[in-house]
Structure formats: structure tokens, C-alpha cells
Design an enzyme around this catalytic site. Structure first.
Site, PDB file in Angstrom:
ATOM      1  N   TYR A  55       0.859  -1.218  -0.121  1.00  0.00           N
ATOM      2  CA  TYR A  55       0.096  -0.043   0.181  1.00  0.00           C
ATOM      3  C   TYR A  55       0.890   1.385  -0.104  1.00  0.00           C
ATOM      4  O   TYR A  55       0.186   2.415   0.006  1.00  0.00           O
ATOM      5  CB  TYR A  55      -0.815  -0.041   1.180  1.00  0.00           C
ATOM      6  CG  TYR A  55      -2.023  -1.195   1.109  1.00  0.00           C
ATOM      7  CD1 TYR A  55      -3.173  -0.650   0.448  1.00  0.00           C
ATOM      8  CD2 TYR A  55      -2.152  -2.212   1.943  1.00  0.00           C
ATOM      9  CE1 TYR A  55      -4.216  -1.734   0.546  1.00  0.00           C
ATOM     10  CE2 TYR A  55      -2.893  -3.179   2.017  1.00  0.00           C
ATOM     11  CZ  TYR A  55      -4.007  -2.630   1.169  1.00  0.00           C
ATOM     12  OH  TYR A  55      -5.048  -3.949   1.015  1.00  0.00           O
ATOM     13  N   GLY A  98     -11.295   0.456  -3.008  1.00  0.00           N
ATOM     14  CA  GLY A  98     -10.102   0.943  -2.424  1.00  0.00           C
ATOM     15  C   GLY A  98      -8.890  -0.106  -2.280  1.00  0.00           C
ATOM     16  O   GLY A  98      -8.129   0.279  -0.952  1.00  0.00           O
ATOM     17  N   ASP A  99      -9.018  -1.134  -2.811  1.00  0.00           N
ATOM     18  CA  ASP A  99      -7.778  -2.098  -2.566  1.00  0.00           C
ATOM     19  C   ASP A  99      -7.045  -2.423  -3.777  1.00  0.00           C
ATOM     20  O   ASP A  99      -6.716  -3.692  -3.840  1.00  0.00           O
ATOM     21  CB  ASP A  99      -8.642  -3.591  -2.016  1.00  0.00           C
ATOM     22  CG  ASP A  99      -7.659  -4.438  -1.196  1.00  0.00           C
ATOM     23  OD1 ASP A  99      -6.921  -3.858  -0.328  1.00  0.00           O
ATOM     24  OD2 ASP A  99      -7.815  -5.588  -1.302  1.00  0.00           O
ATOM     25  N   MET A 100      -7.020  -1.759  -4.648  1.00  0.00           N
ATOM     26  CA  MET A 100      -6.085  -1.901  -5.964  1.00  0.00           C
ATOM     27  C   MET A 100      -4.599  -1.533  -5.794  1.00  0.00           C
ATOM     28  O   MET A 100      -4.230  -0.710  -6.185  1.00  0.00           O
ATOM     29  CB  MET A 100      -6.673  -1.233  -6.975  1.00  0.00           C
ATOM     30  CG  MET A 100      -8.043  -1.831  -7.463  1.00  0.00           C
ATOM     31  SD  MET A 100      -8.106  -3.524  -7.919  1.00  0.00           S
ATOM     32  CE  MET A 100      -7.294  -3.360  -9.554  1.00  0.00           C
TER      33      MET A 100
END
Length: 416
Positions: free
Chosen positions: A261, A298-300
Site C-alpha cells: 500500500y 479501495g484495494d487496488m
């Protein structure tokens, strides 16, 4: 001749292969250091077929062998292993042969069926035993990166059909993603979002929703104990029994999974695609980014974007899109996994952020803005009448729809 077995925790070195070509060796040294070195014959080729862009030197050829790593594998190999709950389940599945938290042990146990075309096998020709060799019940030996409870599976072709785990030397051509108690309707959510991506012209793997009752021999360690559909996705790194090499962008950038992230920004991915593949691949990445923003995914992070090496394995392409779902129904305050033009908040991603992104990625600003507007138009054209919307639970769909209605005019500023 009978196979010779040894426990993964007792194996001192592993050969790294791309399909059947040996590219190097990982050695476990005293003090729990793991050292990877390229095979001389592979180095003499200049590094073809490509193992990873992270190992490529700027002038061409291969970099020097990476330095030994204490209590861990080099980043490329660490990214081949499952994470968090999925890793815990796999370690429990191999309890007694794999020490918890030991990357080398786990890679030795799962190395025969890794993502892409990489295989990692004991250097002495033995086989990593994952259960008492006298028992006729071999353990699952595949690895899938990521944290969601998912399995590599195969369809039974005999009477009754169904789905089962690959065992021994078998390969699973599908990934089964199981429902979650924390995120209701997550399988249906992803199924519909993949259908939307396909409807607007993106490269999407085949997928279907199946019942948990369709599965046989699923070990208790991998059962999420949640009711609901299972998403079955055709693996694009497997075709006709053959392995096709892939690597995600954590591997491309040499970033460990724990930094997926924060290890780079979206413009870094776009820039790398433009150089290693083609500017058009970078613009297709922009289209996928726009879809990510509109649907509220929101998790790419770095591991959810990949390149694929078809043919002779010398030239990467942008891999099909995957792990496409909306996270905002479950995390209303969610934001982008990585910065886009210096921002992560969805609502901040109007035209100025896309212009900043274009400049940082060294892409033509008008082409980037046009790509974003094109996706806005196509989502509005297809989403509201998409048949697959019907499978999403009502409350989840309401929250996705609300986000889409908010985001389309914000991204629409790219056309002003």
C-alpha cells in the site's frame, strides 16, 4: 523408481525454474539467511525468458545477484506466498513440516504450483513431503498470493462433476474465492464488477458463481464458515495444462507484500508500463484506474496489478484485470490504495489530480483525460442495466450505486 521425500523445513536449497528452464538457486545459509543466485547459463542469455523486471539492469542483461536476506526471502519470492489468514491456514494445513512464519519452509512446500510459470523445487531432486508418505492423502501444494480465503481448484470431469483441490502434481486452472463473514455479498459484488469491466471492453478472465456444496475435499483450515456464493475465476496464468508467467507490481518494484500500500504510486505503475510494454498499455491502465475510482475500489494495491509474459516470455503485456470489486459498501470511508496525483480520497480525484498523474507518469495529458471521460461514459451506459447487478445484495448495491452517482460527475470534469 520411488520418489525420495524430505520435510520442507529440512531442505537446504531450492532450484528456481521458469517452466522447465533453471534460472537460479535459493540457498538457506547458517544464521537463517536466504541467498538467491542466477544460474550461469541463464545469466549468459541476458535473462531470457524474463523472471522479473526487478532483476533487469538498465543497460540490459541482469543485475548482480541480490544480497542474502535474514529470516526472509528476496522480495520477488516473498510475493509468491499467501498472506495473513490465508497463510495461517496453509501453515496449519502443513503443520509439523512448515514452521510458522518461515518463508523458505513454506516456499519449499508450495513451490511446485506457484503463481505464473515459476517452480521452486529441492535442488537434490527429492520431493518436499507435506504429509506422512505412507498415507494416500497428499496435502494441497499450491500457492496463491493475497489475503482472501481462496483456493486453486479444478473441475471434476467424471460423473457428478463438482470442484476439488489439485493434489500432488496436479494444477488447478481456477481460483475459488470464498464468501466472507465480514463482507456480505463480496463474491456477488466482485462477479458484477468483473462483468461491468468486461462490458466496457476490458480484458477480464472468465468467471461464474458456484455453491459451496459443489466442492469436495476442502480442508477445514480453508473453510470460512460463511454462507453465500463462491466466485470461480479462470486462471489466466494457466492454459491447457501449461503455465504462463506473470508478476505483480510489488515484484516489478522489488517491494515486500507488507509495503503493497505504500511502495509506489499509480503514476509509477503507469510509467513502468509505458517503458516496459507500450504507452497504449499505460493508457489502458488509466482506464482501469478510472473504473476503480468510479466503483469505489479501495484495494487496488501493488499486488492487484500484473504483467503477463506470453509466447517466448521475453516481452511483458498488461495482464487481465482482476480483484475488481467495490469496497465502499463495507468501508464507507475507504480511499484509493495508492496515491493518484498526490491524493487518495475518491472525491478529490477531479481533473487536476488526473493532470498531475499524467505529468508524473510522463503521459500526454489530453490522452489521459480522454481515457477517463471515456470510462465515465461507458460505465453510465452499461452499469445501470447490467444483468449481473441482480445478484448483489440490495444494501451493498445501494451503496455502490450511491458512490457511482457521486463519482461520475467528479471524473466528468476531465472533459471540461
Amino acid at each position: 523408481m520411488a520418489k525420495l521425500f524430505q520435510a520442507p523445513k529440512a531442505i537446504p536449497s531450492l532450484d528456481v525454474l521458469l517452466n522447465d528452464l533453471k534460472v537460479g538457486t535459493i540457498v538457506r545459509t547458517p544464521g537463517d539467511f536466504n541467498a538467491f543466485s542466477f544460474d550461469d547459463a541463464y545469466r549468459a542469455t541476458g535473462g531470457f525468458p524474463v523472471l522479473s523486471l526487478s532483476f533487469r539492469a538498465a543497460p540490459g542483461g541482469l543485475r548482480k545477484d541480490p544480497k542474502p536476506v535474514a529470516a526472509a526471502l528476496p522480495a520477488f519470492f516473498a510475493n509468491l506466498l499467501p498472506e495473513d489468514k490465508l497463510r495461517e491456514a496453509m501453515e496449519k494445513h502443513h503443520a509439523g513440516h512448515v514452521r510458522p512464519g518461515n518463508d523458505f519452509d513454506l516456499l519449499a512446500a508450495l513451490g511446485a504450483d506457484l503463481p505464473g510459470a515459476v517452480r521452486v523445487l529441492p535442488s537434490d531432486g527429492t520431493t518436499a513431503v507435506v504429509e506422512d508418505a505412507s498415507k494416500d492423502k497428499p496435502k494441497a501444494r499450491f500457492s496463491l498470493a493475497g489475503v482472501q480465503m481462496k483456493l486453486s481448484v479444478m473441475k471434476n470431469t467424471g460423473k457428478g462433476g463438482g470442484l476439488t483441490l489439485p493434489m500432488g502434481d496436479e494444477q488447478g486452472p481456477y481460483i475459488a474465492k470464498f464468501p466472507s463473514t465480514a463482507f456480505p455479498g463480496v463474491s456477488e459484488n466482485e462477479f458484477a464488477n468483473l462483468a461491468l469491466a468486461a462490458a466496457i471492453g476490458m480484458d477480464v478472465p472468465e468467471r461464474e458463481l458456484v455453491e459451496k456444496s459443489d466442492f469436495e475435499r476442502i480442508p477445514a483450515e480453508f473453510d470460512t464458515l460463511s454462507d453465500g456464493k463462491v466466485l470461480l475465476v479462470k486462471r489466466f496464468d494457466r492454459a491447457g495444462g501449461e503455465r504462463i508467467h506473470i508478476e505483480d507490481f510489488a515484484q516489478v518494484f522489488g517491494v515486500y507484500p507488507s509495503r503493497k500500500y505504500e511502495g509506489a504510486a499509480y503514476h509509477d505503475i503507469a510509467s513502468a508500463l509505458s517503458v516496459a510494454v507500450a504507452p497504449m498499455a499505460a493508457l489502458e491502465f488509466v482506464r482501469r484506474l478510472a473504473l476503480t475510482v468510479i466503483t469505489g475500489n479501495g484495494d487496488m494495491h501493488l499486488k492487484n496489478w500484473s504483467v503477463i509474459y506470453r509466447g517466448d516470455g521475453g516481452k511483458p503485456e498488461l495482464a487481465p484485470i482482476y480483484d475488481v470489486l467495490s469496497t465502499v459498501p463495507y468501508l464507507p470511508a475507504d480511499a484509493m490504495a495508492l496515491p493518484l496525483g498526490g491524493e487518495r480520497s475518491f472525491k478529490a480525484l477531479a481533473a487536476p489530480r488526473w493532470k498531475a498523474f499524467a505529468n508524473r507518469a510522463k503521459l500526454p495529458e489530453p490522452a489521459v483525460l480522454k481515457a477517463v471521460v471515456g470510462v465515465v461514459e461507458r460505465v453510465n451506459e452499461h452499469w445501470w442495466d447490467l444483468p449481473e447487478r441482480a445478484v448483489i445484495p440490495e444494501k451493498v448495491l445501494e451503496r455502490i450505486d450511491e458512490h457511482v452517482r457521486v463519482m461520475t460527475p467528479i471524473l466528468g470534469t476531465c472533459g471540461e
